[in-house]
Design a protein around this motif. Structure first.
Motif, PDB file in Angstrom:
ATOM      1  N   PRO A 158       0.800  -1.232   0.000  1.00 45.88           N
ATOM      2  CA  PRO A 158       0.000   0.000   0.000  1.00 45.88           C
ATOM      3  C   PRO A 158       0.828   1.274   0.000  1.00 45.88           C
ATOM      4  O   PRO A 158       0.305   2.351  -0.271  1.00 45.88           O
ATOM      5  CB  PRO A 158      -0.834  -0.122   1.278  1.00 45.88           C
ATOM      6  CG  PRO A 158      -0.060  -1.037   2.154  1.00 45.88           C
ATOM      7  CD  PRO A 158       0.625  -2.011   1.233  1.00 45.88           C
ATOM      8  N   TRP A 194      -3.336   6.060  -5.280  1.00 43.62           N
ATOM      9  CA  TRP A 194      -4.713   5.625  -5.126  1.00 43.62           C
ATOM     10  C   TRP A 194      -5.616   6.853  -5.081  1.00 43.62           C
ATOM     11  O   TRP A 194      -5.291   7.855  -4.442  1.00 43.62           O
ATOM     12  CB  TRP A 194      -4.872   4.807  -3.839  1.00 43.62           C
ATOM     13  CG  TRP A 194      -3.795   3.792  -3.650  1.00 43.62           C
ATOM     14  CD1 TRP A 194      -2.671   3.919  -2.882  1.00 43.62           C
ATOM     15  CD2 TRP A 194      -3.716   2.514  -4.269  1.00 43.62           C
ATOM     16  NE1 TRP A 194      -1.897   2.804  -2.970  1.00 43.62           N
ATOM     17  CE2 TRP A 194      -2.512   1.913  -3.819  1.00 43.62           C
ATOM     18  CE3 TRP A 194      -4.528   1.814  -5.155  1.00 43.62           C
ATOM     19  CZ2 TRP A 194      -2.110   0.651  -4.232  1.00 43.62           C
ATOM     20  CZ3 TRP A 194      -4.134   0.555  -5.560  1.00 43.62           C
ATOM     21  CH2 TRP A 194      -2.941  -0.010  -5.107  1.00 43.62           C
ATOM     22  N   VAL A 243      -8.846   5.384  -0.487  1.00 50.54           N
ATOM     23  CA  VAL A 243      -8.485   4.282   0.398  1.00 50.54           C
ATOM     24  C   VAL A 243      -9.708   3.953   1.249  1.00 50.54           C
ATOM     25  O   VAL A 243     -10.245   4.823   1.932  1.00 50.54           O
ATOM     26  CB  VAL A 243      -7.295   4.638   1.307  1.00 50.54           C
ATOM     27  CG1 VAL A 243      -7.030   3.510   2.299  1.00 50.54           C
ATOM     28  CG2 VAL A 243      -6.057   4.924   0.474  1.00 50.54           C
TER      29      VAL A 243
END
Length: 372
Positions: free
Chosen positions: A173, A178, A181
């Motif tokens: 991660p 991203w 989340v």
């Protein structure tokens, strides 16, 4: 965790036997059906306090919070002494394990109804742990006495195709970018993640639980509680009076509560609309439409269309025999043969279509943008 001492094992055995006592010959004759096989009748008179039960207790103690484990071991230590047993149970001086079955029964009843909260909490904690472990293993007397049968091998083999199980790639991660989340892969997080993926966003789902490969699912309840439930299914309210079955699994609550499909009651929706100004909770509004969509997607069944597992069939039979009212809850499950008796998270997520979000994730183009 420090292993249980011989004295602690003896006290747990005495507790389990008092909470789930063997029946006398007269009680067995009064309860048993003449058509029952001899092995089932014999099991009624066997003690639930087996080495396997105590081993399960030790295993579960290793999963609870350190402070809960300390409280339980303090209670055990107290029960193993004359003064401690008198203080905790309120009965004449004698260690709990040295009492007769009738005395242990009276002591536990006294703890359960005590005006002192510490006694009631100790009772609930010990009872929950002992009953959780008394039925551990296929040879448990309570299982054999009830007519329980182990799952047929056909239920868990051959291995399911890859598209029917959760395929979780190794993801760091801290690397990559991203858009969103999502913390938790349960009913809330899972739906949010899918919705955002469908919108074309790159989503990272964080889940604390380790995935349970379908090949490791065999229908054993003890293993299921160990691997799919928070603290082996022993979570409770602060005073210990109410158990809380919380998931500790990929999929969260959907992994353990996926079959029974209850709509939000109309009176609750009306309260939300009236007291909190949620206009979309009005009858025929967006909330009803969302529930209709979910029921259609899960192919929820009702009434006679539902096939009952062993436990639910026994409850319905008992309710009918005693004149108690019983209604069948809607279920998102389609097994119609004996394998429905052993329906569990493993059957639901590896062999059926009840988990479209996770099943589609493997071959859905947009699922490549979502990672665990």
């Amino acid at each position: 965790m420090k292993p249980l001492t011989p004295a602690e094992r003896a006290t747990f055995a005495a507790l389990i036997e008092a909470l789930m006592p063997p029946l006398t010959e007269e009680e067995t004759e009064a309860l048993a059906d003449p058509a029952w096989p001899a092995a089932r009748r014999i099991a009624l008179a066997e003690s639930a306090a087996r080495p396997a039960s105590i081993d399960a207790v030790e295993r579960c103690l290793g999963r609870v919070l350190p402070e809960e484990r300390l409280e339980l071991r303090i209670a055990l230590a107290a029960l193993d002494t004359s003064l401690g047993a008198a203080a905790l149970c309120g009965l004449p001086l004698k260690p709990f394990s040295k009492r007769t079955l009738a005395e242990r029964d009276a002591a536990l009843r006294g703890m359960a109804s005590s005006a002192l909260g510490v006694r009631r909490k100790a009772f609930h904690a010990l009872k929950r742990l002992c009953l959780r472990c008394a039925a551990d293993g296929a040879d448990a007397p309570i299982k054999r006495a009830s007519g329980w049968r182990p799952p047929p091998p056909s239920l868990f083999g051959p291995p399911p195709p890859p598209t029917a199980s959760v395929d979780l790639p190794e993801v760091d991660p801290t690397k990559g970018r991203w858009d969103v989340v999502v913390v938790g892969s349960g009913c809330g997080g899972g739906v949010v993640a899918e919705t955002l993926c469908d919108a074309g966003l790159r989503v990272l789902v964080l889940e604390k639980a380790a995935p349970l490969p379908s090949q490791e699912c065999d229908g054993d309840e003890g293993k299921g509680f160990d691997r799919l439930y928070e603290r082996c299914g022993l979570v409770a309210t602060a005073d210990g009076s109410l158990g809380v079955l919380a998931a500790d699994a990929v999929g969260g609550g959907s992994a353990i509560n996926w079959a029974c499909s209850l709509r939000t009651p109309r009176k609750v929706l009306d309260e939300w609309r009236r007291d909190h100004g949620l206009a979309w909770c009005a009858e025929g509004g967006a909330m009803d439409a969302a529930l209709d969509w979910a029921e259609a997607k899960l192919e929820v069944l009702r009434g006679d269309a539902v096939t009952h597992n062993f436990a639910n069939a026994a409850l319905l039979e008992g309710a009918k025999a005693t004149g108690l009212g019983a209604r069948v809850a809607p279920q998102a499950f389609r097994r119609t043969d004996e394998t429905a008796w052993y329906a569990s998270r493993s059957a639901g997520t590896t062999r059926s279509r009840r988990s479209p979000r996770r099943g589609r994730r493997v071959d859905h183009p947009k699922r490549r943008r979502s990672d665990f």
